[in-house]
Design a protein around this motif. Structure first.
Motif, PDB file in Angstrom:
ATOM      1  N   VAL A  14      81.930 -41.057 -62.863  1.00  0.00           N
ATOM      2  CA  VAL A  14      81.613 -40.741 -64.257  1.00  0.00           C
ATOM      3  C   VAL A  14      82.442 -39.513 -64.631  1.00  0.00           C
ATOM      4  CG1 VAL A  14      79.812 -40.047 -65.882  1.00  0.00           C
ATOM      5  CG2 VAL A  14      79.276 -41.665 -64.027  1.00  0.00           C
ATOM      6  N   PRO A  15      83.370 -39.662 -65.577  1.00  0.00           N
ATOM      7  CA  PRO A  15      84.213 -38.525 -65.952  1.00  0.00           C
ATOM      8  C   PRO A  15      83.406 -37.454 -66.697  1.00  0.00           C
ATOM      9  CG  PRO A  15      84.617 -40.363 -67.427  1.00  0.00           C
ATOM     10  CD  PRO A  15      83.674 -40.860 -66.366  1.00  0.00           C
ATOM     11  N   THR A  16      83.850 -36.239 -66.583  1.00  0.00           N
ATOM     12  CA  THR A  16      83.261 -35.170 -67.387  1.00  0.00           C
ATOM     13  C   THR A  16      83.836 -35.267 -68.798  1.00  0.00           C
ATOM     14  OG1 THR A  16      85.024 -33.604 -66.904  1.00  0.00           O
ATOM     15  CG2 THR A  16      83.142 -33.642 -65.362  1.00  0.00           C
ATOM     16  N   LEU A  17      83.192 -34.621 -69.735  1.00  0.00           N
ATOM     17  CA  LEU A  17      83.707 -34.614 -71.106  1.00  0.00           C
ATOM     18  C   LEU A  17      85.134 -34.092 -71.154  1.00  0.00           C
ATOM     19  CD1 LEU A  17      80.599 -33.396 -73.128  1.00  0.00           C
ATOM     20  CD2 LEU A  17      81.694 -35.632 -73.287  1.00  0.00           C
ATOM     21  N   GLU A  18      85.430 -33.087 -70.361  1.00  0.00           N
ATOM     22  CA  GLU A  18      86.770 -32.489 -70.344  1.00  0.00           C
ATOM     23  C   GLU A  18      87.822 -33.464 -69.832  1.00  0.00           C
ATOM     24  OE1 GLU A  18      84.018 -30.975 -68.843  1.00  0.00           O
ATOM     25  OE2 GLU A  18      83.641 -29.811 -70.668  1.00  0.00           O
ATOM     26  N   GLU A  19      87.436 -34.387 -68.971  1.00  0.00           N
ATOM     27  CA  GLU A  19      88.378 -35.360 -68.404  1.00  0.00           C
ATOM     28  C   GLU A  19      88.646 -36.549 -69.333  1.00  0.00           C
ATOM     29  OE1 GLU A  19      87.362 -34.997 -63.645  1.00  0.00           O
ATOM     30  OE2 GLU A  19      85.977 -36.124 -64.925  1.00  0.00           O
ATOM     31  N   MET A  20      87.845 -36.716 -70.362  1.00  0.00           N
ATOM     32  CA  MET A  20      87.959 -37.886 -71.236  1.00  0.00           C
ATOM     33  C   MET A  20      89.064 -37.700 -72.267  1.00  0.00           C
ATOM     34  SD  MET A  20      83.985 -38.647 -72.048  1.00  0.00           S
ATOM     35  CE  MET A  20      82.781 -38.697 -70.734  1.00  0.00           C
ATOM     36  N   PRO A  21      89.663 -38.811 -72.706  1.00  0.00           N
ATOM     37  CA  PRO A  21      90.619 -38.728 -73.817  1.00  0.00           C
ATOM     38  C   PRO A  21      89.912 -38.135 -75.050  1.00  0.00           C
ATOM     39  CG  PRO A  21      90.741 -40.881 -72.764  1.00  0.00           C
ATOM     40  CD  PRO A  21      89.551 -40.176 -72.170  1.00  0.00           C
ATOM     41  N   ASP A  22      90.684 -37.485 -75.890  1.00  0.00           N
ATOM     42  CA  ASP A  22      90.123 -36.778 -77.047  1.00  0.00           C
ATOM     43  C   ASP A  22      89.255 -37.669 -77.930  1.00  0.00           C
ATOM     44  OD1 ASP A  22      91.403 -34.484 -76.191  1.00  0.00           O
ATOM     45  OD2 ASP A  22      93.077 -34.687 -77.611  1.00  0.00           O
ATOM     46  N   PHE A  42      77.694 -44.516 -72.619  1.00  0.00           N
ATOM     47  CA  PHE A  42      78.965 -43.931 -73.048  1.00  0.00           C
ATOM     48  C   PHE A  42      79.659 -43.240 -71.878  1.00  0.00           C
ATOM     49  CE2 PHE A  42      76.593 -43.941 -77.099  1.00  0.00           C
ATOM     50  CZ  PHE A  42      77.501 -44.597 -77.907  1.00  0.00           C
ATOM     51  N   LEU A  43      78.898 -42.489 -71.122  1.00  0.00           N
ATOM     52  CA  LEU A  43      79.468 -41.742 -69.998  1.00  0.00           C
ATOM     53  C   LEU A  43      79.992 -42.689 -68.920  1.00  0.00           C
ATOM     54  CD1 LEU A  43      76.682 -39.020 -69.791  1.00  0.00           C
ATOM     55  CD2 LEU A  43      79.009 -38.712 -70.702  1.00  0.00           C
ATOM     56  N   VAL A  44      79.216 -43.722 -68.620  1.00  0.00           N
ATOM     57  CA  VAL A  44      79.606 -44.669 -67.571  1.00  0.00           C
ATOM     58  C   VAL A  44      80.844 -45.462 -67.988  1.00  0.00           C
ATOM     59  CG1 VAL A  44      78.882 -46.709 -66.257  1.00  0.00           C
ATOM     60  CG2 VAL A  44      77.285 -44.794 -66.591  1.00  0.00           C
ATOM     61  N   LEU A  45      80.845 -45.976 -69.214  1.00  0.00           N
ATOM     62  CA  LEU A  45      81.981 -46.782 -69.657  1.00  0.00           C
ATOM     63  C   LEU A  45      83.250 -45.965 -69.870  1.00  0.00           C
ATOM     64  CD1 LEU A  45      80.282 -49.283 -72.125  1.00  0.00           C
ATOM     65  CD2 LEU A  45      80.955 -49.667 -69.744  1.00  0.00           C
ATOM     66  N   ALA A  46      83.109 -44.663 -70.070  1.00  0.00           N
ATOM     67  CA  ALA A  46      84.288 -43.805 -70.240  1.00  0.00           C
ATOM     68  C   ALA A  46      85.148 -43.750 -68.979  1.00  0.00           C
ATOM     69  CB  ALA A  46      83.854 -42.399 -70.658  1.00  0.00           C
ATOM     70  N   HIS A  47      84.638 -44.257 -67.887  1.00  0.00           N
ATOM     71  CA  HIS A  47      85.415 -44.377 -66.644  1.00  0.00           C
ATOM     72  C   HIS A  47      86.696 -45.187 -66.884  1.00  0.00           C
ATOM     73  CE1 HIS A  47      86.394 -45.048 -62.448  1.00  0.00           C
ATOM     74  NE2 HIS A  47      86.181 -46.342 -62.554  1.00  0.00           N
ATOM     75  N   ARG A  48      86.635 -46.110 -67.833  1.00  0.00           N
ATOM     76  CA  ARG A  48      87.786 -46.943 -68.186  1.00  0.00           C
ATOM     77  C   ARG A  48      88.005 -46.850 -69.697  1.00  0.00           C
ATOM     78  NH1 ARG A  48      88.320 -52.247 -64.545  1.00  0.00           N
ATOM     79  NH2 ARG A  48      88.456 -51.183 -62.543  1.00  0.00           N
ATOM     80  N   PRO A  49      88.811 -45.901 -70.129  1.00  0.00           N
ATOM     81  CA  PRO A  49      88.952 -45.629 -71.563  1.00  0.00           C
ATOM     82  C   PRO A  49      89.336 -46.818 -72.429  1.00  0.00           C
ATOM     83  CG  PRO A  49      89.885 -43.828 -70.296  1.00  0.00           C
ATOM     84  CD  PRO A  49      89.542 -44.919 -69.316  1.00  0.00           C
ATOM     85  N   GLU A  50      90.295 -47.634 -72.019  1.00  0.00           N
ATOM     86  CA  GLU A  50      90.697 -48.780 -72.850  1.00  0.00           C
ATOM     87  C   GLU A  50      89.546 -49.773 -73.011  1.00  0.00           C
ATOM     88  OE1 GLU A  50      93.433 -49.181 -74.725  1.00  0.00           O
ATOM     89  OE2 GLU A  50      93.896 -47.147 -74.098  1.00  0.00           O
TER      90      GLU A  50
END
Length: 192
Positions: A14-22, A42-50
Motif C-alpha cells: 500500500v503506497p503512502t500518500l507521498e508515493e502516489m502520483p499527484d 483507494f489506498l489499496v488500488l493506488a498500488h497500481r495507478p493506471e
C-alpha cells in the motif's frame, strides 16, 4: 487499539500518500476532506495507478450518473451482489453509503442478509432479482428478464445500468477478496 491499527488493510503493498502520483493523491485528499477519512479501497488500488484511474472512472460513470435508478438503489445493487460474492469490504463500505443515501439505518443490513425480506418496493425487488441473475447467471439473461423489468418501469437503459453495476462490482468484490481489503472502522457506524 483499533482494528484498523491491528490488522493490515491489504496483503499487497500500500503506497503512502507521498508515493502516489499527484492526481491520485489529490483525489484521496479531497475524499478525506469530505468524508473525514480515506476509504481503504483507494489506498489499496493506488498500488497500481493506471488501474486505479480506470477503476475510478468506470465506478463514477456507473454510480454518479443521473437516471431512473436512485443513488440509493445503485448502492442496493452493490450491497446485494457483494454479499452474494462474500465481499466483506464492499458490504460494509457500500452498506454505510446505502444507509446515508437512503436515510434509513436498517435497510443496508436487511438487503445484505436477504433482500427478498427487506423493506423495499416490488420495483426494487425486481431490480435486485435481475442484478443477482447478472451476477451469477448472466449467460441465461434473456428478453423475458427485460420484460420483467419493464413491468416495473425499467427500460433497456436501466437494465444496462443494473447489469453494469452488478458486473463491475463482481470484479471489485474479487479484487477486494484477493487483496484481503479491510473495511475502515468508520464505515461500521456511518448512517446509524
Amino acid at each position: 487499539m483499533s482494528a484498523q491499527a491491528q490488522f493490515p488493510i491489504s496483503r499487497f503493498p500500500v503506497p503512502t500518500l507521498e508515493e502516489m502520483p499527484d492526481d491520485i493523491r489529490e483525489r484521496l485528499l479531497a475524499v478525506q476532506e469530505k468524508a473525514g477519512f480515506i476509504p481503504n479501497v483507494f489506498l489499496v488500488l493506488a498500488h497500481r495507478p493506471e488501474e486505479f484511474r480506470a477503476f475510478m472512472t468506470y465506478h463514477d460513470a456507473l454510480m454518479d450518473k443521473p437516471g431512473a435508478l436512485t443513488k440509493a438503489e445503485r448502492e442496493m445493487i452493490v450491497v446485494v451482489t457483494s454479499n452474494a460474492n462474500q465481499c466483506q469490504y464492499c458490504v460494509v463500505a457500500h452498506g454505510a453509503i446505502l444507509r446515508v443515501r437512503a436515510k434509513n439505518p436498517l435497510l443496508a443490513d436487511q438487503v445484505a442478509i436477504n433482500y427478498r425480506k427487506a423493506d423495499i418496493t416490488p420495483r426494487q425487488t425486481a431490480m435486485l432479482d435481475f442484478a443477482m441473475k447478472v451476477a451469477f447467471e448472466a449467460y441465461a439473461v434473456g428478453d423475458n428478464d427485460l420484460a420483467a423489468l419493464a413491468e416495473h418501469g425499467f427500460d433497456k437503459e436501466d437494465a444496462w445500468d443494473i447489469a453494469a453495476i452488478a458486473a463491475f462490482f463482481g470484479m471489485s468484490n474479487r479484487l477486494a477478496n484477493v487483496t484481503s481489503m479491510r473495511p475502515n472502522d468508520e464505515f461500521y457506524t456511518m448512517g446509524r
